[in-house]
Design a protein around this motif. Structure first.
Motif, PDB file in Angstrom:
ATOM      1  N   VAL A  23       0.845  -1.185   0.000  1.00 31.85           N
ATOM      2  CA  VAL A  23       0.000   0.000   0.000  1.00 31.85           C
ATOM      3  C   VAL A  23       0.880   1.234   0.000  1.00 31.85           C
ATOM      4  O   VAL A  23       1.786   1.354   0.821  1.00 31.85           O
ATOM      5  N   GLU A  67      -2.960   0.578  -3.881  1.00 33.55           N
ATOM      6  CA  GLU A  67      -2.449  -0.669  -3.318  1.00 33.55           C
ATOM      7  C   GLU A  67      -2.448  -1.737  -4.399  1.00 33.55           C
ATOM      8  O   GLU A  67      -3.193  -1.654  -5.372  1.00 33.55           O
ATOM      9  N   ARG A 109       3.075  -1.224   4.100  1.00 33.48           N
ATOM     10  CA  ARG A 109       2.723   0.163   3.822  1.00 33.48           C
ATOM     11  C   ARG A 109       3.991   0.961   3.539  1.00 33.48           C
ATOM     12  O   ARG A 109       4.896   0.975   4.367  1.00 33.48           O
TER      13      ARG A 109
END
Length: 111
Positions: A23, A67, A109
């Protein structure tokens, strides 16, 4: 000279395929990344095949706030794989979450 940021995480290889969701948490900038995956116990760091949308990938571009789900073929891996993301230019490290419910084994992330 451009900054190069290399981030790695270890993922258990429980099945013949491992899914990693990446992401881009930055809402303004896209991230150009290079992806590597290899057996943690391998001395030569032989790359494992990484796929996104049924295409084998080495490099990818994640748009702002986007993402993507990556599939790693781990048929010959017994224990763990190393998943590596290389960001050229700007970009921080990564945050890793393993308590993910759904298809992916790990959520990464990009900061």
């Amino acid at each position: 000279m451009a900054k190069r940021n290399v981030s790695r995480c270890t993922v258990p290889a429980r099945n013949e395929e491992v899914f990693v969701k990446v992401v881009n948490s930055n809402e303004q900038n896209s991230r150009q990344i290079t992806i590597n995956a290899y057996d943690k116990e391998s001395e030569k760091k032989t790359p494992l095949p990484v796929f996104a949308e049924d295409k084998q990938m080495k490099k990818d571009n994640l748009g702002p706030g986007s993402e993507k789900l990556y599939k790693i073929q781990t048929a010959d891996v017994k224990n763990k794989i190393i998943f590596e993301i290389i960001q050229e230019g700007r970009g921080g490290g990564i945050g890793v979450s393993t308590n993910n419910k759904g298809l992916s084994n790990v959520v990464i992330r990009l900061k």
